[in-house]
Design a protein around this motif. Sequence first.
Motif, mmCIF file in Angstrom:
data_model
loop_
_atom_site.group_PDB
_atom_site.id
_atom_site.type_symbol
_atom_site.label_atom_id
_atom_site.label_comp_id
_atom_site.label_asym_id
_atom_site.label_seq_id
_atom_site.Cartn_x
_atom_site.Cartn_y
_atom_site.Cartn_z
ATOM 1 N N CYS A 148 -47.517 22.514 100.449
ATOM 2 C CA CYS A 148 -48.731 21.756 100.832
ATOM 3 C C CYS A 148 -48.973 21.385 102.285
ATOM 4 C CB CYS A 148 -49.021 20.650 99.941
ATOM 5 S SG CYS A 148 -49.454 21.026 98.145
ATOM 6 N N ALA A 149 -47.390 21.175 102.915
ATOM 7 C CA ALA A 149 -47.299 20.527 104.088
ATOM 8 C C ALA A 149 -47.435 21.834 105.050
ATOM 9 C CB ALA A 149 -45.992 19.720 104.271
ATOM 10 N N ASN A 150 -46.879 23.062 104.614
ATOM 11 C CA ASN A 150 -46.710 24.118 105.696
ATOM 12 C C ASN A 150 -47.279 25.438 105.520
ATOM 13 O OD1 ASN A 150 -44.426 22.408 106.969
ATOM 14 N ND2 ASN A 150 -43.348 22.898 105.144
ATOM 15 N N TRP A 151 -47.942 25.684 104.278
ATOM 16 C CA TRP A 151 -48.679 26.854 104.112
ATOM 17 C C TRP A 151 -50.081 26.878 104.564
ATOM 18 C CZ3 TRP A 151 -46.782 28.729 98.418
ATOM 19 C CH2 TRP A 151 -45.392 28.873 98.680
ATOM 20 N N PRO A 152 -50.592 28.069 105.124
ATOM 21 C CA PRO A 152 -52.028 27.972 105.574
ATOM 22 C C PRO A 152 -53.062 27.670 104.549
ATOM 23 C CG PRO A 152 -51.159 30.166 105.370
ATOM 24 C CD PRO A 152 -49.939 29.328 105.012
ATOM 25 N N GLN A 153 -54.215 27.301 104.484
ATOM 26 C CA GLN A 153 -55.237 27.117 103.589
ATOM 27 C C GLN A 153 -55.789 28.323 103.597
ATOM 28 O OE1 GLN A 153 -55.344 23.818 102.489
ATOM 29 N NE2 GLN A 153 -56.794 24.141 101.095
ATOM 30 N N LEU A 154 -55.277 29.125 102.570
ATOM 31 C CA LEU A 154 -56.055 30.209 102.076
ATOM 32 C C LEU A 154 -57.276 30.038 101.094
ATOM 33 C CD1 LEU A 154 -52.875 32.498 102.078
ATOM 34 C CD2 LEU A 154 -54.303 32.382 103.918
ATOM 35 N N SER A 155 -57.052 29.099 100.341
ATOM 36 C CA SER A 155 -57.924 28.959 99.247
ATOM 37 C C SER A 155 -58.346 27.361 99.215
ATOM 38 C CB SER A 155 -57.511 29.554 98.021
ATOM 39 O OG SER A 155 -56.382 29.007 97.502
ATOM 40 N N ALA A 156 -59.170 26.960 98.202
ATOM 41 C CA ALA A 156 -59.317 25.503 98.157
ATOM 42 C C ALA A 156 -58.341 25.089 97.328
ATOM 43 C CB ALA A 156 -60.867 25.377 97.411
ATOM 44 N N GLY A 157 -58.162 23.540 97.466
ATOM 45 C CA GLY A 157 -57.094 22.925 96.835
ATOM 46 C C GLY A 157 -55.839 22.855 97.398
ATOM 47 N N PRO A 158 -54.910 22.239 96.775
ATOM 48 C CA PRO A 158 -53.625 22.367 97.094
ATOM 49 C C PRO A 158 -52.865 23.729 97.083
ATOM 50 C CG PRO A 158 -53.726 21.478 94.897
ATOM 51 C CD PRO A 158 -55.012 21.543 95.326
ATOM 52 N N ALA A 159 -51.888 24.037 98.150
ATOM 53 C CA ALA A 159 -51.261 25.209 97.792
ATOM 54 C C ALA A 159 -50.204 25.399 96.630
ATOM 55 C CB ALA A 159 -50.342 25.490 99.128
ATOM 56 N N MET A 160 -49.827 24.266 96.361
ATOM 57 C CA MET A 160 -49.099 24.279 94.859
ATOM 58 C C MET A 160 -48.779 22.946 94.459
ATOM 59 S SD MET A 160 -44.754 25.515 94.886
ATOM 60 C CE MET A 160 -45.328 27.001 95.607
ATOM 61 N N GLU A 161 -48.794 22.789 93.002
ATOM 62 C CA GLU A 161 -48.652 21.449 92.444
ATOM 63 C C GLU A 161 -47.831 21.783 91.236
ATOM 64 O OE1 GLU A 161 -52.552 20.038 91.113
ATOM 65 O OE2 GLU A 161 -53.220 22.146 90.750
ATOM 66 N N VAL A 162 -47.070 20.686 90.608
ATOM 67 C CA VAL A 162 -46.494 20.590 89.315
ATOM 68 C C VAL A 162 -47.442 19.948 88.419
ATOM 69 C CG1 VAL A 162 -44.410 19.685 88.193
ATOM 70 C CG2 VAL A 162 -44.224 20.914 90.479
ATOM 71 N N LEU A 163 -47.568 20.486 87.186
ATOM 72 C CA LEU A 163 -48.177 20.057 86.228
ATOM 73 C C LEU A 163 -47.328 19.361 85.081
ATOM 74 C CD1 LEU A 163 -51.327 22.192 85.996
ATOM 75 C CD2 LEU A 163 -51.248 20.196 87.529
ATOM 76 N N SER A 164 -47.658 18.358 84.374
ATOM 77 C CA SER A 164 -47.102 17.892 83.468
ATOM 78 C C SER A 164 -47.385 18.855 82.045
ATOM 79 C CB SER A 164 -47.621 16.525 82.823
ATOM 80 O OG SER A 164 -48.691 16.592 82.257
ATOM 81 N N CYS A 166 -48.677 27.877 91.701
ATOM 82 C CA CYS A 166 -49.119 28.063 93.088
ATOM 83 C C CYS A 166 -50.242 28.715 93.347
ATOM 84 C CB CYS A 166 -47.705 29.281 93.285
ATOM 85 S SG CYS A 166 -47.953 29.842 95.118
ATOM 86 N N HIS A 167 -51.068 27.926 93.924
ATOM 87 C CA HIS A 167 -52.608 28.592 94.071
ATOM 88 C C HIS A 167 -52.500 29.601 95.370
ATOM 89 C CE1 HIS A 167 -54.201 25.677 91.273
ATOM 90 N NE2 HIS A 167 -53.265 24.657 91.913
ATOM 91 N N ARG A 168 -51.515 30.057 96.225
ATOM 92 C CA ARG A 168 -51.852 31.095 96.968
ATOM 93 C C ARG A 168 -51.067 32.437 96.609
ATOM 94 N NH1 ARG A 168 -54.373 27.502 98.430
ATOM 95 N NH2 ARG A 168 -54.040 25.665 99.893
ATOM 96 N N SER A 169 -50.545 32.226 95.246
ATOM 97 C CA SER A 169 -50.152 33.598 94.641
ATOM 98 C C SER A 169 -51.287 34.437 94.290
ATOM 99 C CB SER A 169 -49.290 33.455 93.523
ATOM 100 O OG SER A 169 -48.263 32.902 93.645
ATOM 101 N N ALA A 170 -50.977 35.940 94.544
ATOM 102 C CA ALA A 170 -52.306 36.694 94.213
ATOM 103 C C ALA A 170 -51.794 37.922 93.643
ATOM 104 C CB ALA A 170 -52.598 37.076 95.758
ATOM 105 N N GLN A 171 -52.712 39.147 93.729
ATOM 106 C CA GLN A 171 -52.261 40.252 92.907
ATOM 107 C C GLN A 171 -53.260 41.372 93.246
ATOM 108 O OE1 GLN A 171 -53.366 38.154 89.066
ATOM 109 N NE2 GLN A 171 -54.230 40.212 88.313
#
Length: 381
Positions: free
Chosen positions: A115-131, A152-157
């Motif tokens: 979240c601190a270092n990756w580019p903003q390629l899409s809306a929301g946080p770059a990555m998060e941990v969910l319970s 990881c919201h920056r992952s793609a396919q």
Amino acid sequence: MNNTTDVLIIGGGIMGLTSAWRLAQAGVKVTLFESRSCGSGASSAALGALWPASSLVNAPLQNLHRKSLWEFEAFTKELADFSGKPVPFMRRGRVELLNSDKAKAHGEQEAAAACANWPQLSAGPAMEVLSAEELRRQFPEINVSPFGGQVCHRSAQVAVDGLLAALIEACRKAGVVLKENCAVQQLQGDGGSITGAMAGGEVYAAGAVLVAAGVHSNHLGFELRQRAPIKPVKGQALLLKTAEPLIHKIVKNGLIFLVPWPDGRVLVGSTTEPDAGFDSSNTVEGVSFLLNGAVQTCPGLASARLERTWAGLRPTGPNKKPVLGPMPNKRGLYVAGGHFKVGIGMAPMTGKLMAQMITTGKVPGEAMPFVPAAAEAALLA
């Protein structure tokens, strides 16, 4: 017949095709040789999952891989526009199931760094941990562990078949001469330089030769085996099909990962078999491992139709790092290969760097750790 070209490329996989296209765009006359049909080797066996390396690791390979991934969407758009063929690409993210408190703490560190270092390629946080509770709410189809998961919201396919088809067409439109079903028997040159290659009983002269033949690169000479050693690592995979899509993000569960598409297809990977040599057959053990892992991760896949199984040979360089750049003491000879599991994701930067090195004769700083001399040093270390 004119058997002279500026650059002769050996290998019609993702690295050879991308490098050929970028060179041709720069006005270079390129002839590419492929022993079978273009895109039929290790590239076609890839599943197309594009997830970045850990945000806590900033070594040269991980930095270059992430840079290539950040460019991938623009790369596919440019390629689709140029070739006139669709390149299906989606940035839907990846869920990785966590299996311990330690893994959860590490995942939270990774999320903060991303979240601190990756580019903003899409809306929301770059990555998060969910319970575990939140993960079950958002992804009820997944068999969630008590430790939750990292998203990881920056992952793609990318659809690899579409990617390869577009690259082949882009090469043709850019003027690349594609010689399929034409194997190169040997390189041509004197002791200090390479001046071309022999293929189909004919000699082809070239100002530079790029070897991008994957696991077959080392068959072209002792120096390639010594200074740019690339070995096969077998990986088995399979394709499942459900009537309706069950999952909507890539899911990673230990060694198993699922790559879903909106039409209900789910690609399942993968085994890692470094001792299989050049055997590219499926095994009962390998397919069972993948099927059991898929169903354990997503129980609804138990009723899916098994549509296809296959195996590929991943070209793997020393210490699982690629070999990119000019061969020492062999003027005019270049190598691109050995990307192990990140070949598809590394294609945009590999093609760009190889074209730059061949046209300018200079090695960019970000490519220096991967030149053949560095690969040879890694073997001796």
